[in-house]
Scaffold this active site. Sequence first.
Site, PDB file in Angstrom:
ATOM      1  N   LYS A  17       0.828  -1.208   0.000  1.00 38.43           N
ATOM      2  CA  LYS A  17       0.000   0.000   0.000  1.00 38.43           C
ATOM      3  C   LYS A  17       0.859   1.254   0.000  1.00 38.43           C
ATOM      4  O   LYS A  17       0.621   2.185  -0.758  1.00 38.43           O
ATOM      5  CB  LYS A  17      -0.881   0.075   1.256  1.00 38.43           C
ATOM      6  CG  LYS A  17      -1.750  -1.112   1.523  1.00 38.43           C
ATOM      7  CD  LYS A  17      -2.595  -0.883   2.786  1.00 38.43           C
ATOM      8  CE  LYS A  17      -1.796  -0.710   4.066  1.00 38.43           C
ATOM      9  NZ  LYS A  17      -1.164  -1.944   4.556  1.00 38.43           N
ATOM     10  N   ARG A 131      12.132  -6.104   4.338  1.00 34.08           N
ATOM     11  CA  ARG A 131      11.863  -4.707   3.995  1.00 34.08           C
ATOM     12  C   ARG A 131      12.925  -3.774   4.567  1.00 34.08           C
ATOM     13  O   ARG A 131      13.401  -3.964   5.685  1.00 34.08           O
ATOM     14  CB  ARG A 131      10.486  -4.317   4.541  1.00 34.08           C
ATOM     15  CG  ARG A 131      10.127  -2.869   4.292  1.00 34.08           C
ATOM     16  CD  ARG A 131       8.646  -2.668   4.271  1.00 34.08           C
ATOM     17  NE  ARG A 131       8.068  -2.700   5.604  1.00 34.08           N
ATOM     18  CZ  ARG A 131       6.781  -2.445   5.830  1.00 34.08           C
ATOM     19  NH1 ARG A 131       5.959  -2.184   4.835  1.00 34.08           N
ATOM     20  NH2 ARG A 131       6.310  -2.496   7.051  1.00 34.08           N
TER      21      ARG A 131
HETATM   22  P1  ADP Z   1       2.286  -1.551   8.007  1.00 34.81           P
HETATM   23  O1  ADP Z   1       1.197  -1.110   7.096  1.00 34.81           O
HETATM   24  O2  ADP Z   1       3.476  -2.051   7.284  1.00 34.81           O
HETATM   25  O3  ADP Z   1       1.836  -2.447   9.098  1.00 34.81           O
HETATM   26  P2  ADP Z   1       2.367   1.099   9.155  1.00 34.81           P
HETATM   27  O4  ADP Z   1       3.555   1.948   8.912  1.00 34.81           O
HETATM   28  O5  ADP Z   1       1.085   1.409   8.441  1.00 34.81           O
HETATM   29  O6  ADP Z   1       2.847  -0.363   8.844  1.00 34.81           O
HETATM   30  O7  ADP Z   1       2.016   1.060  10.722  1.00 34.81           O
HETATM   31  C1  ADP Z   1       2.994   0.843  11.698  1.00 34.81           C
HETATM   32  C2  ADP Z   1       2.349   0.810  13.085  1.00 34.81           C
HETATM   33  O8  ADP Z   1       1.730   2.072  13.386  1.00 34.81           O
HETATM   34  C3  ADP Z   1       1.236  -0.206  13.272  1.00 34.81           C
HETATM   35  O9  ADP Z   1       1.741  -1.495  13.562  1.00 34.81           O
HETATM   36  C4  ADP Z   1       0.461   0.409  14.440  1.00 34.81           C
HETATM   37  O10 ADP Z   1       1.121   0.206  15.674  1.00 34.81           O
HETATM   38  C5  ADP Z   1       0.525   1.883  14.137  1.00 34.81           C
HETATM   39  N1  ADP Z   1      -0.614   2.329  13.311  1.00 34.81           N
HETATM   40  C6  ADP Z   1      -0.564   2.812  12.031  1.00 34.81           C
HETATM   41  N2  ADP Z   1      -1.790   3.116  11.572  1.00 34.81           N
HETATM   42  C7  ADP Z   1      -2.650   2.801  12.566  1.00 34.81           C
HETATM   43  C8  ADP Z   1      -4.078   2.873  12.710  1.00 34.81           C
HETATM   44  N3  ADP Z   1      -4.864   3.295  11.707  1.00 34.81           N
HETATM   45  N4  ADP Z   1      -4.614   2.463  13.883  1.00 34.81           N
HETATM   46  C9  ADP Z   1      -3.854   2.029  14.885  1.00 34.81           C
HETATM   47  N5  ADP Z   1      -2.528   1.934  14.834  1.00 34.81           N
HETATM   48  C10 ADP Z   1      -1.913   2.318  13.686  1.00 34.81           C
END
Ligand code: ADP
Length: 217
Positions: A17, A131
Site C-alpha cells: 500500500k 523490507r
Molecule cells: P504496516 O502497514 O506495514 O503495518 P504502518 O507503517 O502502516 O505499517 O504502521 C505501523 C504501526 O503504526 C502499526 O503497527 C500500528 O502500531 C501503528 N498504526 C498505524 N496506523 C494505525 C491505525 N490506523 N490504527 C492504529 N494503529 C496504527
Amino acid sequence: MITKKNLIFLGAPGAGKGTLAQILCEKEKLAHISTGDILRAEIAKGSELGKKAKHYVTTGGLVPDEIVAEMVASRLTQPDCKPGFALDGFPRTIPQAELLDKALAKIAKKIDAVVYFHAGEELLISRLTARLTCKKCGSNFNRIYSPPAKEGVCDRCGGELYQRPDDSLETAKNRLKLYNEQTAPLIPYYRSKGMLSQLDASMSKDKSYPALLALLK
Ligand code: ADP
Ligand code: ZN
C-alpha cells in the site's frame, strides 16, 4: 487520467500500500496520508502524541482508535488534501471507519474508492522481514524484491535505510494476526457499501501500478 481521488488503501502489512500510495500521490499530486509514517515521525520528535503511541507501534499493536482518528481528521483539513488524498493504513478497525465518516461529513468530503490490496500470507511475511525503510523519507525497499541501487542508501532521497524494529519475524506475525482480526472485517464492510475494488498485490509494482490506475478511472 484518474477520476477517483479521495482514496482508502486497505490491505495487510506488506501488501505494498505504502509503495503504490507514494508513487500515485507524487504523480497525481494527491496527499499521501500514512498513519504509520505520521506516528513514527511523532515518536522520533518525542511529542506528546509520540509518547502515547510508542509502545503500540514498537510492539506491532494498534494505537487507540480515537488517537489515530483525531490525527487523521486534522490532517484532512490541510490544504494539500484539496485535490485528493490516499489514506494508507487508516482506517484499520470498524470504529476507525465510523470516526472517519464523521470527520469527512464535517468537511463535506467523501471517499471515492477503497482499494483492497490482496496477497497471500507467506508473501506478506517474506516482504515484511526483508523490507528496508528510509529514515528520512519513509520510502520502502526490499532486500529480495526491490533492492536499492546502492546498499543501505535510499534511491529517492539519499537517506539511510534501516530495518524497522516491527519488521522482525515475530512482530510481523503479530501485526498480521491483528490485521486478520481487526482490519479484515473492513473488507465486507466497504464491499457491502459498493465502494471496494480489489487489486492483486502479489504483482511487482511496475505491473500493479497500471492496474491501480485502471481501478481509479
Ligand atoms: P504496516 O502497514 O506495514 O503495518 P504502518 O507503517 O502502516 O505499517 O504502521 C505501523 C504501526 O503504526 C502499526 O503497527 C500500528 O502500531 C501503528 N498504526 C498505524 N496506523 C494505525 C491505525 N490506523 N490504527 C492504529 N494503529 C496504527
Ligand atoms: Zn528516502
